[in-house]
Scaffold this motif. Structure first.
Motif, PDB file in Angstrom:
ATOM      1  N   ILE A 181      10.982   4.158  -2.911  1.00 30.27           N
ATOM      2  CA  ILE A 181      11.465   3.897  -1.550  1.00 30.27           C
ATOM      3  C   ILE A 181      12.835   3.238  -1.650  1.00 30.27           C
ATOM      4  O   ILE A 181      12.981   2.186  -2.272  1.00 30.27           O
ATOM      5  CB  ILE A 181      10.502   2.986  -0.758  1.00 30.27           C
ATOM      6  CG1 ILE A 181       9.131   3.646  -0.623  1.00 30.27           C
ATOM      7  CG2 ILE A 181      11.088   2.655   0.607  1.00 30.27           C
ATOM      8  CD1 ILE A 181       8.086   2.783   0.054  1.00 30.27           C
ATOM      9  N   ASP A 190       0.810  -1.220   0.000  1.00 27.86           N
ATOM     10  CA  ASP A 190       0.000   0.000   0.000  1.00 27.86           C
ATOM     11  C   ASP A 190       0.843   1.269   0.000  1.00 27.86           C
ATOM     12  O   ASP A 190       0.546   2.205  -0.741  1.00 27.86           O
ATOM     13  CB  ASP A 190      -0.955   0.031   1.195  1.00 27.86           C
ATOM     14  CG  ASP A 190      -2.133  -0.919   1.012  1.00 27.86           C
ATOM     15  OD1 ASP A 190      -2.400  -1.344  -0.134  1.00 27.86           O
ATOM     16  OD2 ASP A 190      -2.794  -1.221   2.021  1.00 27.86           O
ATOM     17  N   ASN A 191       1.892   1.312   0.832  1.00 28.48           N
ATOM     18  CA  ASN A 191       2.699   2.534   0.903  1.00 28.48           C
ATOM     19  C   ASN A 191       3.419   2.814  -0.419  1.00 28.48           C
ATOM     20  O   ASN A 191       3.575   3.965  -0.824  1.00 28.48           O
ATOM     21  CB  ASN A 191       3.688   2.489   2.073  1.00 28.48           C
ATOM     22  CG  ASN A 191       4.734   1.390   1.938  1.00 28.48           C
ATOM     23  OD1 ASN A 191       4.494   0.318   1.376  1.00 28.48           O
ATOM     24  ND2 ASN A 191       5.900   1.646   2.493  1.00 28.48           N
ATOM     25  N   VAL A 192       3.814   1.769  -1.126  1.00 32.65           N
ATOM     26  CA  VAL A 192       4.471   1.932  -2.425  1.00 32.65           C
ATOM     27  C   VAL A 192       3.440   2.387  -3.459  1.00 32.65           C
ATOM     28  O   VAL A 192       3.713   3.299  -4.251  1.00 32.65           O
ATOM     29  CB  VAL A 192       5.164   0.617  -2.862  1.00 32.65           C
ATOM     30  CG1 VAL A 192       5.730   0.740  -4.274  1.00 32.65           C
ATOM     31  CG2 VAL A 192       6.253   0.237  -1.869  1.00 32.65           C
ATOM     32  N   LYS A 229       0.736   4.075  -2.909  1.00 28.41           N
ATOM     33  CA  LYS A 229       0.386   5.473  -2.621  1.00 28.41           C
ATOM     34  C   LYS A 229       1.466   6.431  -3.139  1.00 28.41           C
ATOM     35  O   LYS A 229       1.154   7.472  -3.716  1.00 28.41           O
ATOM     36  CB  LYS A 229       0.178   5.671  -1.123  1.00 28.41           C
ATOM     37  CG  LYS A 229      -1.118   5.080  -0.619  1.00 28.41           C
ATOM     38  CD  LYS A 229      -1.273   5.232   0.874  1.00 28.41           C
ATOM     39  CE  LYS A 229      -2.530   4.534   1.343  1.00 28.41           C
ATOM     40  NZ  LYS A 229      -2.665   4.536   2.803  1.00 28.41           N
ATOM     41  N   LYS A 230       2.727   6.078  -2.933  1.00 27.72           N
ATOM     42  CA  LYS A 230       3.817   6.926  -3.447  1.00 27.72           C
ATOM     43  C   LYS A 230       3.799   6.967  -4.972  1.00 27.72           C
ATOM     44  O   LYS A 230       4.034   8.008  -5.576  1.00 27.72           O
ATOM     45  CB  LYS A 230       5.175   6.436  -2.940  1.00 27.72           C
ATOM     46  CG  LYS A 230       5.433   6.791  -1.495  1.00 27.72           C
ATOM     47  CD  LYS A 230       6.835   6.375  -1.091  1.00 27.72           C
ATOM     48  CE  LYS A 230       7.103   6.751   0.335  1.00 27.72           C
ATOM     49  NZ  LYS A 230       7.831   7.994   0.467  1.00 27.72           N
TER      50      LYS A 230
END
Length: 176
Positions: free
Chosen positions: A109, A22-24, A26-27
């Protein structure tokens, strides 16, 4: 019982290995909004069958290859990848135009203390304009080395070559 546990473990690992965290995601979305200068960006996932995936060098999972849509209009393609660095991995985004020419790339990231210089726009621009029919990227020939980031530079160079070869294969097989 041990066999079931092993199969469940392997199955869950494979599922996680092919999903974009999810964090990837979103970025990546934030980077696409910035690059295309519009808030109205959506992704249409391109599914690659196991049989086709077996014929490619890159891994295409559930969410990492997609069409980019803005205001109902197809504007390009995207790919989210993960590459090894010295002791960890890093996530990156590659954006393509409608003909699979690289228009933008970004390290999303980077998880190492050293080697983060591969995230610089100046260094990443070496990949811009490449297409599946382009010349192969070669470390220290058409890809500039970075002192202190040798492993990451070689890794991303290899990943970009694999991605371009894989897209060429999918195009040849009329999967794209």
């Amino acid at each position: 019982m041990n066999t079931r546990f092993f199969i469940l473990f392997i199955t869950s690992f494979v599922f996680v290995a092919f999903s974009v965290p999810d964090n990837v995601a979103k970025k990546a979305h934030k980077e696409m909004v910035k690059f295309y200068e519009t808030e109205n960006i959506s992704k249409e996932i391109i599914s690659v069958s196991k049989d086709l995936n077996a014929k490619t060098v890159s891994e295409f999972g559930d969410e990492n290859l997609f069409k980019i849509i803005s205001n109902g209009k197809f504007i390009g393609y995207g790919y989210i990848g993960n590459a090894p660095s010295k002791t960890a991995t890093f996530d990156y985004l590659v954006l393509f135009d409608k003909d699979f020419v690289v228009t933008h790339n970004k390290v999303l990231i980077y998880r190492e203390e050293y080697g983060g210089e591969i995230s610089s726009k100046r260094w990443l621009k070496q990949f811009l304009g490449a297409s599946p029919s382009s010349e192969e990227f070669l470390y220290n020939r058409n890809i500039i080395p970075i002192s202190g980031a040798t492993i990451s530079v070689k890794s991303l160079t290899t990943e970009m070559n694999s991605l371009m070869k894989s897209i060429a294969i999918l195009q040849k097989l009329k999967a794209l």
